[in-house]
Motif scaffolding. Structure first.
Motif, PDB file in Angstrom:
ATOM      1  N   THR A 191       0.810  -1.227   0.000  1.00  0.00           N
ATOM      2  CA  THR A 191       0.000   0.000   0.000  1.00  0.00           C
ATOM      3  C   THR A 191       0.841   1.275   0.000  1.00  0.00           C
ATOM      4  N   ALA A 192       2.155   1.165  -0.107  1.00  0.00           N
ATOM      5  CA  ALA A 192       3.031   2.353  -0.077  1.00  0.00           C
ATOM      6  C   ALA A 192       2.647   3.331  -1.183  1.00  0.00           C
ATOM      7  N   ARG A 193       2.673   4.625  -0.862  1.00  0.00           N
ATOM      8  CA  ARG A 193       2.291   5.657  -1.822  1.00  0.00           C
ATOM      9  C   ARG A 193       3.326   6.780  -1.837  1.00  0.00           C
ATOM     10  N   PHE A 194       4.593   6.427  -1.997  1.00  0.00           N
ATOM     11  CA  PHE A 194       5.646   7.422  -2.070  1.00  0.00           C
ATOM     12  C   PHE A 194       5.616   8.094  -3.445  1.00  0.00           C
ATOM     13  N   GLY A 195       6.454   9.076  -3.638  1.00  0.00           N
ATOM     14  CA  GLY A 195       6.468   9.827  -4.891  1.00  0.00           C
ATOM     15  C   GLY A 195       6.655   8.954  -6.109  1.00  0.00           C
ATOM     16  N   GLU A 196       7.534   7.953  -6.020  1.00  0.00           N
ATOM     17  CA  GLU A 196       7.773   7.091  -7.172  1.00  0.00           C
ATOM     18  C   GLU A 196       6.521   6.299  -7.546  1.00  0.00           C
ATOM     19  N   HIS A 197       5.722   5.928  -6.540  1.00  0.00           N
ATOM     20  CA  HIS A 197       4.489   5.183  -6.818  1.00  0.00           C
ATOM     21  C   HIS A 197       3.474   6.073  -7.532  1.00  0.00           C
ATOM     22  N   ARG A 198       3.390   7.315  -7.108  1.00  0.00           N
ATOM     23  CA  ARG A 198       2.429   8.248  -7.710  1.00  0.00           C
ATOM     24  C   ARG A 198       2.773   8.516  -9.176  1.00  0.00           C
ATOM     25  N   LEU A 199       4.064   8.707  -9.476  1.00  0.00           N
ATOM     26  CA  LEU A 199       4.457   8.925 -10.868  1.00  0.00           C
ATOM     27  C   LEU A 199       4.303   7.638 -11.677  1.00  0.00           C
ATOM     28  N   ALA A 200       4.664   6.515 -11.090  1.00  0.00           N
ATOM     29  CA  ALA A 200       4.533   5.231 -11.787  1.00  0.00           C
ATOM     30  C   ALA A 200       3.083   4.997 -12.214  1.00  0.00           C
ATOM     31  N   ASP A 201       2.140   5.352 -11.349  1.00  0.00           N
ATOM     32  CA  ASP A 201       0.724   5.216 -11.712  1.00  0.00           C
ATOM     33  C   ASP A 201       0.392   6.047 -12.948  1.00  0.00           C
ATOM     34  N   ARG A 202       0.951   7.230 -13.036  1.00  0.00           N
ATOM     35  CA  ARG A 202       0.660   8.132 -14.161  1.00  0.00           C
ATOM     36  C   ARG A 202       1.165   7.596 -15.494  1.00  0.00           C
ATOM     37  N   VAL A 203       2.245   6.809 -15.462  1.00  0.00           N
ATOM     38  CA  VAL A 203       2.830   6.302 -16.711  1.00  0.00           C
ATOM     39  C   VAL A 203       2.622   4.792 -16.873  1.00  0.00           C
ATOM     40  N   ASP A 204       1.728   4.225 -16.074  1.00  0.00           N
ATOM     41  CA  ASP A 204       1.403   2.791 -16.146  1.00  0.00           C
ATOM     42  C   ASP A 204       2.619   1.895 -15.950  1.00  0.00           C
ATOM     43  N   LEU A 205       3.481   2.265 -15.008  1.00  0.00           N
ATOM     44  CA  LEU A 205       4.624   1.438 -14.629  1.00  0.00           C
ATOM     45  C   LEU A 205       4.218   0.629 -13.398  1.00  0.00           C
ATOM     46  N   PRO A 206       4.102  -0.691 -13.512  1.00  0.00           N
ATOM     47  CA  PRO A 206       3.705  -1.476 -12.346  1.00  0.00           C
ATOM     48  C   PRO A 206       4.817  -1.539 -11.292  1.00  0.00           C
ATOM     49  N   VAL A 207       4.453  -1.162 -10.058  1.00  0.00           N
ATOM     50  CA  VAL A 207       5.354  -1.237  -8.916  1.00  0.00           C
ATOM     51  C   VAL A 207       4.650  -2.097  -7.864  1.00  0.00           C
ATOM     52  N   VAL A 208       5.304  -3.194  -7.485  1.00  0.00           N
ATOM     53  CA  VAL A 208       4.693  -4.158  -6.584  1.00  0.00           C
ATOM     54  C   VAL A 208       5.456  -4.170  -5.260  1.00  0.00           C
ATOM     55  N   GLY A 209       4.780  -3.760  -4.196  1.00  0.00           N
ATOM     56  CA  GLY A 209       5.355  -3.848  -2.855  1.00  0.00           C
ATOM     57  C   GLY A 209       5.186  -5.262  -2.340  1.00  0.00           C
ATOM     58  N   LEU A 210       6.264  -5.851  -1.868  1.00  0.00           N
ATOM     59  CA  LEU A 210       6.243  -7.250  -1.440  1.00  0.00           C
ATOM     60  C   LEU A 210       6.424  -7.431   0.056  1.00  0.00           C
ATOM     61  N   GLY A 211       6.866  -6.407   0.760  1.00  0.00           N
ATOM     62  CA  GLY A 211       7.265  -6.581   2.145  1.00  0.00           C
ATOM     63  C   GLY A 211       6.281  -6.034   3.157  1.00  0.00           C
ATOM     64  N   ASP A 212       6.778  -5.917   4.373  1.00  0.00           N
ATOM     65  CA  ASP A 212       5.968  -5.327   5.439  1.00  0.00           C
ATOM     66  C   ASP A 212       6.733  -4.206   6.139  1.00  0.00           C
ATOM     67  N   GLY A 213       7.624  -3.558   5.401  1.00  0.00           N
ATOM     68  CA  GLY A 213       8.329  -2.391   5.924  1.00  0.00           C
ATOM     69  C   GLY A 213       9.664  -2.739   6.544  1.00  0.00           C
ATOM     70  N   PHE A 214      10.203  -1.772   7.270  1.00  0.00           N
ATOM     71  CA  PHE A 214      11.496  -1.961   7.930  1.00  0.00           C
ATOM     72  C   PHE A 214      11.445  -3.157   8.869  1.00  0.00           C
ATOM     73  N   SER A 215      12.513  -3.952   8.888  1.00  0.00           N
ATOM     74  CA  SER A 215      12.539  -5.157   9.719  1.00  0.00           C
ATOM     75  C   SER A 215      12.329  -4.827  11.198  1.00  0.00           C
ATOM     76  N   TRP A 216      12.834  -3.684  11.658  1.00  0.00           N
ATOM     77  CA  TRP A 216      12.696  -3.339  13.072  1.00  0.00           C
ATOM     78  C   TRP A 216      11.264  -2.943  13.433  1.00  0.00           C
ATOM     79  N   LYS A 217      10.414  -2.748  12.420  1.00  0.00           N
ATOM     80  CA  LYS A 217       9.002  -2.457  12.676  1.00  0.00           C
ATOM     81  C   LYS A 217       8.132  -3.706  12.530  1.00  0.00           C
ATOM     82  N   SER A 218       8.715  -4.785  12.030  1.00  0.00           N
ATOM     83  CA  SER A 218       7.952  -6.001  11.777  1.00  0.00           C
ATOM     84  C   SER A 218       7.494  -6.631  13.081  1.00  0.00           C
TER      85      SER A 218
END
Length: 189
Positions: free
Chosen positions: A61-88
């Motif tokens: 569900t990450a929505r950083f700047g790269e994700h927002r631009l990727a959406d505009r140009v139809d570049l698929p970006v797939v988040g696979l993790g659950d964030g920083f390991s120390w937050k897991s």
């Protein structure tokens, strides 16, 4: 600063070798590994090439700047993790997410459907022992000849560096974070 005279002759000869897919690594302790990989992804997308980005540490569900631009140009970006390991809350689950994500990325690399597949922050699940290094190496070796793969993350295993065609080490010289400046939206996220 020392002033230089601009070159008046081309400083290199054009290589005569065959064009083929490359393995590109961005590693090191400095900033810019993922930024450079996204630059490649946007460049290839701009040329009409099929590109897919897998982010091994970012949540889906990450929505950083790269994700927002990727959406505009139809570049698929797939988040696979659950964030920083120390937050897991469950590192075993984090490892399973990485393994499940690797199977998806591996299938896309081997399918030959993509010009470029970016494996952003893949070095972390490798060095944490969540992914088998030999499977990653075998996939890189056996990919279709025109498929480019870009891997990012600190402490890239030497075996991947040895196999890669192009390796860039981002070296930390100075970072605002060290002076107490927090991450800036649009610069670091």
């Amino acid at each position: 600063m020392q002033i230089e005279t601009p070159p008046s002759e081309k400083p290199y000869e054009k290589p005569e070798g065959e064009r083929r897919g490359l393995v590109i690594v961005n590693t090191g302790d400095g900033k810019g590994k993922s930024t450079a990989a996204f630059g490649l992804a946007f460049r290839a997308t701009g040329r009409g090439k099929a590109v897919k980005v897998y982010q091994f540490m970012k949540v889906p569900t990450a929505r950083f700047g790269e994700h927002r631009l990727a959406d505009r140009v139809d570049l698929p970006v797939v988040g696979l993790g659950d964030g920083f390991s120390w937050k897991s809350k469950d590192l075993e689950q984090s490892g399973q997410l990485a393994r499940d994500g690797w199977e998806k990325a591996k299938a896309d690399i081997l399918s030959g459907e993509f010009f470029l597949v970016v494996l952003d922050e893949i070095t972390y699940p490798l060095i944490y022992g969540w992914l088998p290094l030999e499977d990653v190496l075998e996939t890189l070796r056996n990919r279709p000849k025109d498929v480019h793969v870009c891997l990012t993350g600190r402490r890239c295993p030497q075996e991947i560096i040895d196999l890669a065609d192009t390796v860039t080490e981002m070296k930390l010289i100075k970072h605002a974070f060290q002076a107490g400046v927090p991450a800036q939206r649009g610069i670091e996220d």
